[in-house]
Design a protein around this motif. Structure first.
Motif, PDB file in Angstrom:
ATOM      1  N   UNK A 115       1.061  -1.458   0.013  1.00  0.00           N
ATOM      2  CA  UNK A 115       0.009  -0.055   0.163  1.00  0.00           C
ATOM      3  C   UNK A 115       0.751   1.329  -0.060  1.00  0.00           C
ATOM      4  N   UNK A 116       1.763   1.285   0.833  1.00  0.00           N
ATOM      5  CA  UNK A 116       2.940   2.552   0.545  1.00  0.00           C
ATOM      6  C   UNK A 116       4.324   1.969   1.300  1.00  0.00           C
ATOM      7  N   UNK A 117       5.276   2.680   0.961  1.00  0.00           N
ATOM      8  CA  UNK A 117       6.785   2.338   1.233  1.00  0.00           C
ATOM      9  C   UNK A 117       7.237   3.642   1.756  1.00  0.00           C
ATOM     10  N   UNK A 118       7.215   4.004   2.887  1.00  0.00           N
ATOM     11  CA  UNK A 118       7.510   5.518   3.333  1.00  0.00           C
ATOM     12  C   UNK A 118       8.721   5.435   4.556  1.00  0.00           C
ATOM     13  N   UNK A 119       9.981   5.887   4.309  1.00  0.00           N
ATOM     14  CA  UNK A 119      10.796   5.720   5.187  1.00  0.00           C
ATOM     15  C   UNK A 119      11.291   4.440   5.920  1.00  0.00           C
ATOM     16  N   UNK A 120      11.131   3.572   4.971  1.00  0.00           N
ATOM     17  CA  UNK A 120      11.372   2.227   5.466  1.00  0.00           C
ATOM     18  C   UNK A 120      10.168   1.597   6.114  1.00  0.00           C
ATOM     19  N   UNK A 121       9.080   2.120   6.346  1.00  0.00           N
ATOM     20  CA  UNK A 121       7.843   1.491   6.821  1.00  0.00           C
ATOM     21  C   UNK A 121       7.059   1.136   5.846  1.00  0.00           C
ATOM     22  N   UNK A 122       6.589  -0.080   5.868  1.00  0.00           N
ATOM     23  CA  UNK A 122       6.009  -0.672   4.503  1.00  0.00           C
ATOM     24  C   UNK A 122       4.572  -1.467   4.948  1.00  0.00           C
ATOM     25  N   UNK A 123       3.526  -0.656   4.514  1.00  0.00           N
ATOM     26  CA  UNK A 123       2.149  -1.212   4.581  1.00  0.00           C
ATOM     27  C   UNK A 123       1.816  -2.060   3.551  1.00  0.00           C
ATOM     28  N   UNK A 124       1.310  -3.358   4.058  1.00  0.00           N
ATOM     29  CA  UNK A 124       1.069  -4.178   3.291  1.00  0.00           C
ATOM     30  C   UNK A 124      -0.283  -4.590   3.638  1.00  0.00           C
ATOM     31  N   UNK A 125      -1.326  -5.069   2.560  1.00  0.00           N
ATOM     32  CA  UNK A 125      -2.591  -5.556   2.904  1.00  0.00           C
ATOM     33  C   UNK A 125      -2.510  -7.087   2.416  1.00  0.00           C
ATOM     34  N   UNK A 126      -2.370  -7.893   3.460  1.00  0.00           N
ATOM     35  CA  UNK A 126      -2.417  -9.284   3.445  1.00  0.00           C
ATOM     36  C   UNK A 126      -3.812 -10.045   3.159  1.00  0.00           C
ATOM     37  N   UNK A 127      -3.787 -10.960   2.254  1.00  0.00           N
ATOM     38  CA  UNK A 127      -5.167 -11.779   2.085  1.00  0.00           C
ATOM     39  C   UNK A 127      -5.738 -12.270   3.499  1.00  0.00           C
ATOM     40  N   UNK A 128      -4.824 -13.034   3.982  1.00  0.00           N
ATOM     41  CA  UNK A 128      -5.343 -13.461   5.404  1.00  0.00           C
ATOM     42  C   UNK A 128      -4.970 -12.933   6.496  1.00  0.00           C
ATOM     43  N   UNK A 129      -4.345 -11.639   6.703  1.00  0.00           N
ATOM     44  CA  UNK A 129      -3.966 -11.053   8.053  1.00  0.00           C
ATOM     45  C   UNK A 129      -4.233  -9.659   8.095  1.00  0.00           C
ATOM     46  N   UNK A 130      -4.639  -9.100   6.751  1.00  0.00           N
ATOM     47  CA  UNK A 130      -5.308  -7.861   6.721  1.00  0.00           C
ATOM     48  C   UNK A 130      -3.902  -6.745   6.411  1.00  0.00           C
ATOM     49  N   UNK A 131      -4.187  -5.451   7.077  1.00  0.00           N
ATOM     50  CA  UNK A 131      -3.178  -4.435   6.737  1.00  0.00           C
ATOM     51  C   UNK A 131      -2.180  -4.409   7.762  1.00  0.00           C
ATOM     52  N   UNK A 132      -1.068  -4.758   7.474  1.00  0.00           N
ATOM     53  CA  UNK A 132       0.305  -4.832   8.334  1.00  0.00           C
ATOM     54  C   UNK A 132       1.207  -3.683   7.951  1.00  0.00           C
ATOM     55  N   UNK A 133       1.988  -3.087   9.113  1.00  0.00           N
ATOM     56  CA  UNK A 133       2.843  -2.320   8.967  1.00  0.00           C
ATOM     57  C   UNK A 133       4.268  -3.027   9.284  1.00  0.00           C
ATOM     58  N   UNK A 157       8.467  -3.084   9.480  1.00  0.00           N
ATOM     59  CA  UNK A 157       9.440  -2.242   9.496  1.00  0.00           C
ATOM     60  C   UNK A 157      10.713  -2.945   8.683  1.00  0.00           C
ATOM     61  N   UNK A 158      10.991  -2.190   7.468  1.00  0.00           N
ATOM     62  CA  UNK A 158      11.913  -2.589   6.336  1.00  0.00           C
ATOM     63  C   UNK A 158      13.030  -3.081   6.703  1.00  0.00           C
ATOM     64  N   UNK A 159      13.822  -2.544   7.936  1.00  0.00           N
ATOM     65  CA  UNK A 159      15.037  -2.801   8.373  1.00  0.00           C
ATOM     66  C   UNK A 159      15.248  -4.142   9.161  1.00  0.00           C
ATOM     67  N   UNK A 160      13.837  -4.655   9.331  1.00  0.00           N
ATOM     68  CA  UNK A 160      13.641  -5.827  10.180  1.00  0.00           C
ATOM     69  C   UNK A 160      13.476  -7.132   9.280  1.00  0.00           C
TER      70      UNK A 160
END
Length: 59
Positions: A28-46, A48-51
């Motif tokens: 959904x977005x990728x801002x300052x290393x924080x990636x928001x993803x909408x997963x089919x089975x888990x919903x929207x998760x933010x 931390x791209x460094x981890x």
């Protein structure tokens, strides 16, 4: 942020390598290393791209 996560853009499909039960997710977005993803089975998760390095789905 570097590596694969740096090129993720909204609309791209990804998987979380440690959470296969979440299914495929759409970025959904990728801002300052924080990636928001909408997963089919888990919903929207933010994520931390460094981890976590997400896997791009090429299907």
């Amino acid at each position: 942020m570097s590596g694969i996560n740096a090129i993720l853009e909204p609309g791209m499909l990804v998987r979380h390598p440690a959470q296969p039960d979440w299914g495929i997710g759409q970025v959904q977005s990728n801002i300052a290393g924080r990636i928001t993803v909408n997963f089919r089975e888990a919903g929207k998760i933010v994520i931390e791209g460094s981890h976590v390095v997400l896997d791009i789905v090429n299907d």
